[in-house]
Write a protein that holds these residues in place. Sequence first.
Motif, PDB file in Angstrom:
ATOM      1  N   TYR A 259      25.858  26.454  36.653  1.00  0.00           N
ATOM      2  CA  TYR A 259      26.635  25.417  37.323  1.00  0.00           C
ATOM      3  C   TYR A 259      28.105  25.379  36.927  1.00  0.00           C
ATOM      4  O   TYR A 259      28.931  24.829  37.644  1.00  0.00           O
ATOM      5  CB  TYR A 259      26.011  24.038  37.097  1.00  0.00           C
ATOM      6  N   THR A 260      28.466  25.951  35.781  1.00  0.00           N
ATOM      7  CA  THR A 260      29.861  25.893  35.350  1.00  0.00           C
ATOM      8  C   THR A 260      30.731  26.740  36.269  1.00  0.00           C
ATOM      9  O   THR A 260      30.333  27.819  36.707  1.00  0.00           O
ATOM     10  CB  THR A 260      30.009  26.383  33.903  1.00  0.00           C
ATOM     11  N   GLY A 261      31.933  26.256  36.531  1.00  0.00           N
ATOM     12  CA  GLY A 261      32.852  26.997  37.387  1.00  0.00           C
ATOM     13  C   GLY A 261      34.175  27.263  36.707  1.00  0.00           C
ATOM     14  O   GLY A 261      34.265  27.372  35.485  1.00  0.00           O
ATOM     15  N   ASN A 262      35.223  27.371  37.517  1.00  0.00           N
ATOM     16  CA  ASN A 262      36.558  27.779  37.060  1.00  0.00           C
ATOM     17  C   ASN A 262      36.493  29.210  36.545  1.00  0.00           C
ATOM     18  O   ASN A 262      36.018  30.076  37.232  1.00  0.00           O
ATOM     19  CB  ASN A 262      37.116  26.789  36.043  1.00  0.00           C
ATOM     20  N   THR A 263      36.953  29.496  35.332  1.00  0.00           N
ATOM     21  CA  THR A 263      37.061  30.872  34.809  1.00  0.00           C
ATOM     22  C   THR A 263      37.725  31.781  35.846  1.00  0.00           C
ATOM     23  O   THR A 263      37.313  32.917  36.063  1.00  0.00           O
ATOM     24  CB  THR A 263      35.696  31.462  34.389  1.00  0.00           C
ATOM     25  N   ALA A 264      38.760  31.255  36.490  1.00  0.00           N
ATOM     26  CA  ALA A 264      39.498  32.027  37.489  1.00  0.00           C
ATOM     27  C   ALA A 264      40.677  32.731  36.834  1.00  0.00           C
ATOM     28  O   ALA A 264      41.009  32.478  35.675  1.00  0.00           O
ATOM     29  CB  ALA A 264      39.981  31.106  38.615  1.00  0.00           C
ATOM     30  N   ALA A 265      41.310  33.604  37.579  1.00  0.00           N
ATOM     31  CA  ALA A 265      42.545  34.260  37.145  1.00  0.00           C
ATOM     32  C   ALA A 265      43.653  33.773  38.069  1.00  0.00           C
ATOM     33  O   ALA A 265      43.891  34.351  39.120  1.00  0.00           O
ATOM     34  CB  ALA A 265      42.407  35.772  37.199  1.00  0.00           C
ATOM     35  N   TRP A 266      44.297  32.652  37.684  1.00  0.00           N
ATOM     36  CA  TRP A 266      45.329  32.083  38.552  1.00  0.00           C
ATOM     37  C   TRP A 266      46.711  32.609  38.229  1.00  0.00           C
ATOM     38  O   TRP A 266      47.612  32.548  39.073  1.00  0.00           O
ATOM     39  CB  TRP A 266      45.305  30.558  38.500  1.00  0.00           C
ATOM     40  N   ALA A 267      46.917  33.126  37.036  1.00  0.00           N
ATOM     41  CA  ALA A 267      48.211  33.715  36.685  1.00  0.00           C
ATOM     42  C   ALA A 267      48.330  35.098  37.328  1.00  0.00           C
ATOM     43  O   ALA A 267      47.333  35.722  37.699  1.00  0.00           O
ATOM     44  CB  ALA A 267      48.341  33.822  35.167  1.00  0.00           C
ATOM     45  N   PRO A 268      49.557  35.622  37.466  1.00  0.00           N
ATOM     46  CA  PRO A 268      49.711  36.983  38.003  1.00  0.00           C
ATOM     47  C   PRO A 268      48.976  38.013  37.151  1.00  0.00           C
ATOM     48  O   PRO A 268      48.937  37.921  35.922  1.00  0.00           O
ATOM     49  CB  PRO A 268      51.231  37.199  37.956  1.00  0.00           C
ATOM     50  N   LEU A 269      48.391  39.000  37.809  1.00  0.00           N
ATOM     51  CA  LEU A 269      47.680  40.090  37.142  1.00  0.00           C
ATOM     52  C   LEU A 269      48.650  41.229  36.851  1.00  0.00           C
ATOM     53  O   LEU A 269      49.776  41.253  37.340  1.00  0.00           O
ATOM     54  CB  LEU A 269      46.543  40.587  38.028  1.00  0.00           C
ATOM     55  N   ALA A 270      48.203  42.194  36.049  1.00  0.00           N
ATOM     56  CA  ALA A 270      48.978  43.403  35.775  1.00  0.00           C
ATOM     57  C   ALA A 270      48.097  44.617  36.050  1.00  0.00           C
ATOM     58  O   ALA A 270      46.865  44.518  36.066  1.00  0.00           O
ATOM     59  CB  ALA A 270      49.470  43.428  34.325  1.00  0.00           C
ATOM     60  N   ALA A 271      48.733  45.775  36.261  1.00  0.00           N
ATOM     61  CA  ALA A 271      47.956  46.987  36.554  1.00  0.00           C
ATOM     62  C   ALA A 271      48.679  48.214  36.030  1.00  0.00           C
ATOM     63  O   ALA A 271      49.906  48.222  35.892  1.00  0.00           O
ATOM     64  CB  ALA A 271      47.718  47.120  38.062  1.00  0.00           C
ATOM     65  N   ASP A 272      47.903  49.241  35.720  1.00  0.00           N
ATOM     66  CA  ASP A 272      48.414  50.558  35.350  1.00  0.00           C
ATOM     67  C   ASP A 272      47.921  51.534  36.407  1.00  0.00           C
ATOM     68  O   ASP A 272      46.731  51.854  36.472  1.00  0.00           O
ATOM     69  CB  ASP A 272      47.907  50.951  33.957  1.00  0.00           C
ATOM     70  N   GLU A 273      48.814  51.982  37.278  1.00  0.00           N
ATOM     71  CA  GLU A 273      48.436  52.824  38.410  1.00  0.00           C
ATOM     72  C   GLU A 273      47.830  54.140  37.957  1.00  0.00           C
ATOM     73  O   GLU A 273      46.860  54.625  38.551  1.00  0.00           O
ATOM     74  CB  GLU A 273      49.667  53.087  39.284  1.00  0.00           C
ATOM     75  N   GLU A 274      48.373  54.734  36.900  1.00  0.00           N
ATOM     76  CA  GLU A 274      47.868  56.047  36.479  1.00  0.00           C
ATOM     77  C   GLU A 274      46.476  55.942  35.869  1.00  0.00           C
ATOM     78  O   GLU A 274      45.595  56.761  36.147  1.00  0.00           O
ATOM     79  CB  GLU A 274      48.834  56.702  35.501  1.00  0.00           C
ATOM     80  N   LEU A 275      46.265  54.932  35.059  1.00  0.00           N
ATOM     81  CA  LEU A 275      44.924  54.710  34.517  1.00  0.00           C
ATOM     82  C   LEU A 275      43.969  54.197  35.590  1.00  0.00           C
ATOM     83  O   LEU A 275      42.759  54.405  35.515  1.00  0.00           O
ATOM     84  CB  LEU A 275      44.978  53.680  33.390  1.00  0.00           C
ATOM     85  N   GLY A 276      44.513  53.469  36.551  1.00  0.00           N
ATOM     86  CA  GLY A 276      43.662  52.818  37.538  1.00  0.00           C
ATOM     87  C   GLY A 276      43.029  51.553  36.996  1.00  0.00           C
ATOM     88  O   GLY A 276      41.958  51.136  37.445  1.00  0.00           O
ATOM     89  N   TYR A 277      43.709  50.907  36.035  1.00  0.00           N
ATOM     90  CA  TYR A 277      43.180  49.704  35.408  1.00  0.00           C
ATOM     91  C   TYR A 277      43.971  48.483  35.850  1.00  0.00           C
ATOM     92  O   TYR A 277      45.178  48.552  36.100  1.00  0.00           O
ATOM     93  CB  TYR A 277      43.259  49.802  33.882  1.00  0.00           C
ATOM     94  N   VAL A 278      43.274  47.341  35.887  1.00  0.00           N
ATOM     95  CA  VAL A 278      43.917  46.068  36.158  1.00  0.00           C
ATOM     96  C   VAL A 278      43.601  45.136  34.996  1.00  0.00           C
ATOM     97  O   VAL A 278      42.499  45.155  34.438  1.00  0.00           O
ATOM     98  CB  VAL A 278      43.445  45.469  37.511  1.00  0.00           C
ATOM     99  N   TYR A 279      44.612  44.325  34.606  1.00  0.00           N
ATOM    100  CA  TYR A 279      44.510  43.467  33.424  1.00  0.00           C
ATOM    101  C   TYR A 279      44.519  42.012  33.897  1.00  0.00           C
ATOM    102  O   TYR A 279      45.467  41.558  34.531  1.00  0.00           O
ATOM    103  CB  TYR A 279      45.651  43.762  32.455  1.00  0.00           C
ATOM    104  N   VAL A 280      43.423  41.302  33.569  1.00  0.00           N
ATOM    105  CA  VAL A 280      43.137  40.006  34.172  1.00  0.00           C
ATOM    106  C   VAL A 280      43.106  38.924  33.099  1.00  0.00           C
ATOM    107  O   VAL A 280      42.229  38.945  32.213  1.00  0.00           O
ATOM    108  CB  VAL A 280      41.781  40.042  34.899  1.00  0.00           C
ATOM    109  N   PRO A 281      44.015  37.943  33.146  1.00  0.00           N
ATOM    110  CA  PRO A 281      43.934  36.791  32.237  1.00  0.00           C
ATOM    111  C   PRO A 281      43.056  35.704  32.862  1.00  0.00           C
ATOM    112  O   PRO A 281      43.372  35.168  33.921  1.00  0.00           O
ATOM    113  CB  PRO A 281      45.395  36.342  32.119  1.00  0.00           C
ATOM    114  N   VAL A 282      41.948  35.375  32.213  1.00  0.00           N
ATOM    115  CA  VAL A 282      40.951  34.461  32.770  1.00  0.00           C
ATOM    116  C   VAL A 282      41.112  33.068  32.148  1.00  0.00           C
ATOM    117  O   VAL A 282      41.251  32.929  30.933  1.00  0.00           O
ATOM    118  CB  VAL A 282      39.525  34.987  32.530  1.00  0.00           C
TER     119      VAL A 282
END
Length: 673
Positions: A259-282
């Motif tokens: 039932y718990t909610g939120n835990t969203a990523a509302w701040a801007p995300l970051a990414a490394d195109e060469e690695l293909g990774y995205v960095y998510v602040p939750v």
Amino acid sequence: MRRQPARLVAASALLLALAGNLHAQQGATKGEWRYYGADQGNTKYSPLDQINARNVRELEIVWRWKADNFGPTPDYNWEVTPLMIGGVLYFTAGSRRDVVAVDAATGETLWMYRLDEGERGDRAPRKQNRGLAYWTDGKGDARLLLVTPGYQLVALDAKTGRPIPAFGKDGIVELTNGLDRDVVTPGQIGSSSPAVVVRDVVVVGAAMIAGTAPPSKTHVPGYVRGFDVRTGQQIWTFKTIPQPGEFGHETWEGDSWKYTGNTAAWAPLAADEELGYVYVPVETPTGDFYGGHRLGDNLFGDSLVCLDAKTGRRVWHFQIVHHDIWDWEPSSPPMLADITVGGKKIKAVAQVTKQAFTFVFDRVTGMPVWPIEERPVPQTDVPGERTSPTQPFPTRPAPFDRQGVTTDDLLDFTPELKAEAIRILGHYKTSTTPYLPPILAGADGKLSSLWLPHHTGGANWPGGALDPETGIMYVSSVTNADAVALQKGDPKRTDMAYVATFGAHPGAPSGAVQTAAPPVAGESAGRPNFGPQGLPLIRPPWGRITAIDLNTGDHLWMIGNGDAPDVVKNNPAIKGLNLDLSKAGKPERSPLMVTKTLLFGADGSGLFSAGPGSGGKMFRAIDKKSGAIVHEMALPASTTGIPMTYMVDDRQYIVVAIGARGVPAELIALAVP
């Protein structure tokens, strides 16, 4: 450092082999500004140097674009940062988040796109307006990606502003589908920051209702999802609240994961195109200040999570706060940098936080660049609540703002004011750590817990800027105390056992108390000063900019964010005192941008941190090496968005959003003659 499987998981050894071939995040390129943060790594850096220390004093306003008529009511707190591609600025404007294309040299409007979402848009939980994402295949297909206030993903042709018919349904993807729980009523979920595109995948976060006094412990979870940039097809979902059998599920006790909610990523995300990774602040799970309905560490709440952008697979994560009851979520954009530490080159990601920490990790493996220690913290005595016995503390860099409150932190303009500040402090429970739990209002004769920084930060959504050529990070923060307590939830309004109250402030010498309205998370705290004679309780600087070398972890310099606000300078209690308040700092976060030659900042909006009068009109050029002010100029209103810069027809421009209470938002373009 204590390492637990549910708190830090690094990448496999196979990933280490990738580290040697990566390129630095280089900021904006080719004189353009293609990402919200200049590049996918949120450096907010441009190598342009036509505007420099020699001529910055000649800056003048060369055009203005007004947002008055975009939406049914004017926007006063426009947090947008435009993109610039091919001589055209692209941005969102107004309460409906219309998309606008403008000639970058003249400010002439070229086209606009408007989607009237009706009730779902009108009741959106977060109306902040930060901008767009951009994608091109390099062969003529160029798209703008909009996340609407009502939580729909729209793909527009960058040339015409028309929806892409083959994307989703007539250019629109319904984002409320696929969240495990139905979005029953409008206003439960939305978005305030742009998506990020990496390897042809659009990664979308979310923004939720405020968690101060949530209507229920039950809420929609803010899962992170990836969509095909060409078709809009959903490719993957990363569940920020793990389901049975998934990693981290054991950190949610009982059936709280259901039932718990939120835990969203509302701040801007970051990414490394060469690695293909995205960095998510939750963000923090429901609710922000009471977690008795969700006992356990609550992964992936309050975590920095690295995902594979193609699959949504978790590569590594670090939980910055265990079982958060302070609203200490990572609310700033992660910043990517290539640094050299002890002779070793590291592809790093830095996450600054509300509590004024800087967590620095190897962005390939997730290993901390400097040790992070689990240290004992104060424990709660609120019924039904259970706090984590320890919290992570980075050993380097040092905190960039004050943490916890002692008498040494109090206002000391005169012995009398200091004595009154000490008397006021006695009404609160205090600690030298940022992890003092909120008490029940009135417990042991105390009004509430007193926190420093404020629960809105320290740092917040403006974050910082980073010079990729030097590895030096510049971060803005606020030194503003916060009085937080809990009271029993009203069953007519919520099923939460306890909700936050911001209680009584004994600001008057007579001992009279004032009741402050609770702030809206992500908005202005709207809080009056509750120190001696209506002055701040804490001594200055109240707003600051700090330069930190990420190669060494050392602080290089710190300056106040301008002079004291007028509400302080005009206070009768300090009339006639010989005080130098020129560097006392506005209690607002300075929006920062860095170029090859200068750091640019501003007083800030005055709409976010400390209520009316906390911002100002000054826009500044700052020496990157020393922090000395090179030039400052007054703009028509306060700076509300992150500045950006670009080159068109051999002329460099700086563009920034401005506004203030009663002053509708507009874009200001600056250039030298």
